[in-house]
Design a protein around this motif. Structure first.
Motif, PDB file in Angstrom:
ATOM      1  N   ASP A  51       0.674  -1.468   0.311  1.00 36.60           N
ATOM      2  CA  ASP A  51       0.235  -0.120  -0.352  1.00 36.60           C
ATOM      3  C   ASP A  51       0.890   1.501  -0.001  1.00 36.60           C
ATOM      4  O   ASP A  51       0.548   2.445  -0.833  1.00 36.60           O
ATOM      5  CB  ASP A  51      -0.871   0.224   1.552  1.00 36.60           C
ATOM      6  N   PHE A  52       2.104   1.774   0.269  1.00 34.13           N
ATOM      7  CA  PHE A  52       2.740   2.606   0.479  1.00 34.13           C
ATOM      8  C   PHE A  52       3.515   2.745  -0.941  1.00 34.13           C
ATOM      9  O   PHE A  52       4.073   3.937  -0.702  1.00 34.13           O
ATOM     10  CB  PHE A  52       4.066   2.598   1.441  1.00 34.13           C
ATOM     11  N   TYR A  72       0.643   4.576  -2.449  1.00 34.56           N
ATOM     12  CA  TYR A  72       0.590   6.263  -2.609  1.00 34.56           C
ATOM     13  C   TYR A  72       1.365   6.345  -3.512  1.00 34.56           C
ATOM     14  O   TYR A  72       1.055   7.945  -3.743  1.00 34.56           O
ATOM     15  CB  TYR A  72       1.203   6.073  -1.519  1.00 34.56           C
ATOM     16  N   LYS A  99       2.261   9.057  -6.206  1.00 37.65           N
ATOM     17  CA  LYS A  99       1.190   9.190  -7.501  1.00 37.65           C
ATOM     18  C   LYS A  99       2.183   9.542  -9.271  1.00 37.65           C
ATOM     19  O   LYS A  99       1.245   9.652  -9.900  1.00 37.65           O
ATOM     20  CB  LYS A  99       0.095  10.068  -7.168  1.00 37.65           C
ATOM     21  N   TYR A 144       6.826   6.653 -10.169  1.00 40.86           N
ATOM     22  CA  TYR A 144       7.235   5.418  -9.248  1.00 40.86           C
ATOM     23  C   TYR A 144       6.990   4.484  -9.980  1.00 40.86           C
ATOM     24  O   TYR A 144       7.162   4.459 -11.317  1.00 40.86           O
ATOM     25  CB  TYR A 144       5.030   4.387  -9.167  1.00 40.86           C
ATOM     26  N   CYS A 189       5.502   4.455  10.410  1.00 35.70           N
ATOM     27  CA  CYS A 189       4.075   3.926  11.154  1.00 35.70           C
ATOM     28  C   CYS A 189       3.739   3.244  11.894  1.00 35.70           C
ATOM     29  O   CYS A 189       3.590   3.052  12.927  1.00 35.70           O
ATOM     30  CB  CYS A 189       3.525   3.969   9.764  1.00 35.70           C
TER      31      CYS A 189
END
Length: 181
Positions: free
Chosen positions: A39-40, A43, A45, A48, A70
């Motif tokens: 998921d990280f 993030y 956008k 990448y 986190c």
């Protein structure tokens, strides 16, 4: 509130990290979090780079640092944090920093045989990552096959269901095994 613990559930794609981590978090006696490090990456956008491609090293390091920060915050809040991701010994720096702060961090590498790992990764179907080619899975598996000093953190899960693996790990974690030192 006392610190929780951070449990890194690692291994190559197809090893069962996500399913086992979810099962462990759901079966935990106290408050628990399941962090999916993929998921990280999602993030990001703009800019990448697929994490297995050349030139992704700085990005990958940033993602691991963010995940560790986190996880540390959740653990400081009293949660048991199950972090699933491709976290090899080469990415243990930020997790070792948590250990240096006095946090209980465990490190487990799920490692079924290469053929079983390939079959599991291929079984993800069309919802899986189209870039995840068998040669990439094999390369990841080989990266985990020799963990050096972290060899005792590997768990051969060949032939086990995710539920069986979670049960084995639940007992091992309760016994204090897999501490990252």
């Amino acid at each position: 509130m006392d610190n929780g613990i951070v449990v890194l559930v690692s291994g190559p794609c197809g090893s069962g990290k996500t399913t086992v981590s979810r099962l462990l978090a759901e079966g935990c006696e106290g408050p628990a979090v399941h962090m999916h490090t993929d998921d990280f990456y999602g993030y990001i956008k703009k800019g990448y780079i697929p994490p297995w491609q050349e030139g992704s090293g700085a990005q990958n390091g940033t993602v691991i640092n963010a995940a560790a920060a986190c996880a540390g915050e959740y653990a400081r809040g009293g949660y048991t944090v199950f972090v699933d991701g491709v976290i090899g010994p080469w990415f243990l720096g930020p997790w070792l920093e948590l250990v240096m702060e006095g946090m209980d961090v465990r490190y487990i590498v799920l490692l079924p045989g290469e053929e079983e790992t390939l079959a599991r990764a291929a079984g993800r179907g069309p919802q899986g990552d189209p870039e995840l080619k068998p040669e990439n899975v094999s390369a990841m598996w080989r990266m985990f096959a020799d963990l050096g000093e972290y060899g005792p953190h590997a768990l051969d899960t060949a032939g086990q269901s995710p539920e069986e693996t979670a049960a084995v790990l639940g007992v091992a974690l309760a016994e204090g095994l897999y501490e990252l030192l």
